[in-house]
Design an enzyme around this catalytic site. Structure first.
Site, PDB file in Angstrom:
ATOM      1  N   HIS A 270       0.616  -0.960   0.158  1.00  0.00           N
ATOM      2  CA  HIS A 270      -0.089  -0.073  -0.033  1.00  0.00           C
ATOM      3  C   HIS A 270       1.060   1.493  -0.157  1.00  0.00           C
ATOM      4  O   HIS A 270       1.832   1.072   1.091  1.00  0.00           O
ATOM      5  CB  HIS A 270      -1.081  -0.322   1.321  1.00  0.00           C
ATOM      6  CG  HIS A 270      -1.939   0.665   1.101  1.00  0.00           C
ATOM      7  ND1 HIS A 270      -1.889   2.160   1.414  1.00  0.00           N
ATOM      8  CD2 HIS A 270      -3.053   1.028   1.047  1.00  0.00           C
ATOM      9  CE1 HIS A 270      -2.845   3.040   1.033  1.00  0.00           C
ATOM     10  NE2 HIS A 270      -3.453   2.458   0.950  1.00  0.00           N
ATOM     11  N   GLU A 323      -7.432  -4.620  -0.601  1.00  0.00           N
ATOM     12  CA  GLU A 323      -8.138  -5.487  -1.701  1.00  0.00           C
ATOM     13  C   GLU A 323      -8.073  -7.151  -0.999  1.00  0.00           C
ATOM     14  O   GLU A 323      -9.115  -7.850  -2.079  1.00  0.00           O
ATOM     15  CB  GLU A 323      -7.784  -5.325  -2.829  1.00  0.00           C
ATOM     16  CG  GLU A 323      -7.637  -3.580  -3.075  1.00  0.00           C
ATOM     17  CD  GLU A 323      -6.920  -2.664  -2.364  1.00  0.00           C
ATOM     18  OE1 GLU A 323      -5.953  -3.216  -1.837  1.00  0.00           O
ATOM     19  OE2 GLU A 323      -7.260  -1.651  -3.126  1.00  0.00           O
TER      20      GLU A 323
END
Length: 384
Positions: A270, A323
């Protein structure tokens, strides 16, 4: 004598550059923490319903019971689409047969804004802007589910006012009233993705809002930014990773090949978090509550990815992002993969709208500068 103003150097992509003040929330990446207003977003996902969080983002405080009931009833009454939009949806679905519901949402939102007579936020007072935002947010799940069903050759399912946001979304998607455990799992996912700092789509929405454009125009721009695979396209791609690995005995070899070749492992890493993504931690717990082979496989892939990275890339931490387990949870709840990112949009439209409303209170247009690096001007114009 005129002088050229000095343009300060900034990081590529404006990484870490503070562009405005906000009271809506923040992401503290080194701590693995993010919040909506003054509350932990993950704690809200554990303890509150979606409508409560929506109210918080729009009004700055959590509702009491009477306020919550009134807000839920009001937003539920706005789910039905204007006739002009409903009549156009089959053509939008046909045109977007390849690109899917998220692309169709851009067109439908433009039409929704036109049919409802949305005016520039610059010309509206606070309450009128909020009314436009409520109507748009309530309509997005209806649009998305209708476009999906039309694309599958099915008739859209009319929204129900007696169901909460998440339950109604699943009902319109499948045509059947969903099981409570699936509703709550999807609701917690939706709450956890309402807002997340100044990501690309949120910043895009605020840039357009700073011009004074109408709310639909701001949301269309945000959806356009979300459609890019570097921003919103990863939940189904994370499941594609699990599919590509196939079986537990292939995990080690597959991951090593990806790492050594420098290819990205979808669902990991991320740009902000330097520790575990708190959304991933929560969704992993939800997935484990369902259990089953898919969950066990995902957990093992996560374990081996982190172990292999520690071996091959010491000092480089890479954890699952939202995700990875979002894809697992949505798969377990029966959502088709083509609807993973649209489902994300059904939550993030609340955050976009809250940011648009906040930006609309500021009259200054967002107008950054660029540094010219081309051939020094003025050059003589060559003769034809």
């Amino acid at each position: 004598m005129t002088t050229t103003p000095v343009i300060p150097a900034v990081p590529r992509g404006l990484a870490g550059v503070v562009v405005t003040d906000t009271a809506l929330g923040d992401v503290r990446g080194r701590e693995g923490f993010y919040h909506y207003r003054q509350f932990s977003a993950i704690e809200l996902a554990h303890t509150r319903g979606f409508e409560d969080v929506w109210y918080l983002m729009f009004h700055g405080e959590l509702p009491d019971r009477a306020q919550a009931a009134d807000f839920t009833a009001r937003t539920a009454s706005l789910r039905a689409l204007p006739a002009e939009v409903t009549e156009a949806l089959p053509a939008i679905a046909r045109a977007g047969a390849v690109s899917g519901p998220l692309a169709g949402l851009r067109t439908a939102l433009s039409l929704l804004g036109a049919s409802r007579g949305y005016r520039p936020v610059y010309d509206l007072d606070t309450e009128s802007r909020r009314a436009d935002a409520l109507a748009a947010c309530a309509a997005v799940p209806t649009i998305l589910t209708a476009l999906h069903r039309l694309g599958e050759g099915l008739e859209p399912v009319e929204p129900r006012e007696d169901l909460p946001y998440a339950a109604n979304y699943l009902y319109m998607l499948t045509g059947t009233e969903p099981e409570p455990d699936r509703v709550r799992a999807v609701e917690q996912y939706l709450i956890s993705t309402v807002d997340h700092g100044f990501n690309a789509s949120t910043f895009t929405a605020r840039v357009v809002a700073s011009t004074g454009a109408d709310l639909a125009a701001c949301l269309v721009a945000a959806v356009g930014a979300l459609s890019g695979p570097l921003h919103g396209g990863a939940p189904s791609r994370a499941l594609d990773t699990l599919d590509a690995i196939g079986t537990p005995d292939r995990i080690d070899g597959w991951i090593r090949e990806q790492v050594l070749s420098g290819r990205r492992i979808m669902g990991f890493g991320h740009p902000v978090y330097r520790t575990e993504d708190p959304r991933s931690r929560m969704l992993k717990s939800i997935a484990q509550g369902f259990g089953g082979p898919l969950v066990d496989f995902a957990v093992e892939v996560e374990r081996q990815v982190e172990a292999i990275l520690a071996e091959l890339k010491p000092g480089r931490e890479l954890h699952t992002n939202v995700e990875f387990y979002a894809g697992v949870v949505m798969e377990l709840c029966g959502l088709p993969r083509a609807m993973f990112t649209p489902t994300f949009a059904a939550a993030r439209v609340i955050g976009w709208s809250a940011n648009i409303l906040e930006q609309a209170e500021e009259s200054k247009i967002i107008r950054p500068a660029a540094r010219y690096i081309g051939t020094p001007p003025p050059q003589p114009v060559p003769a034809p």
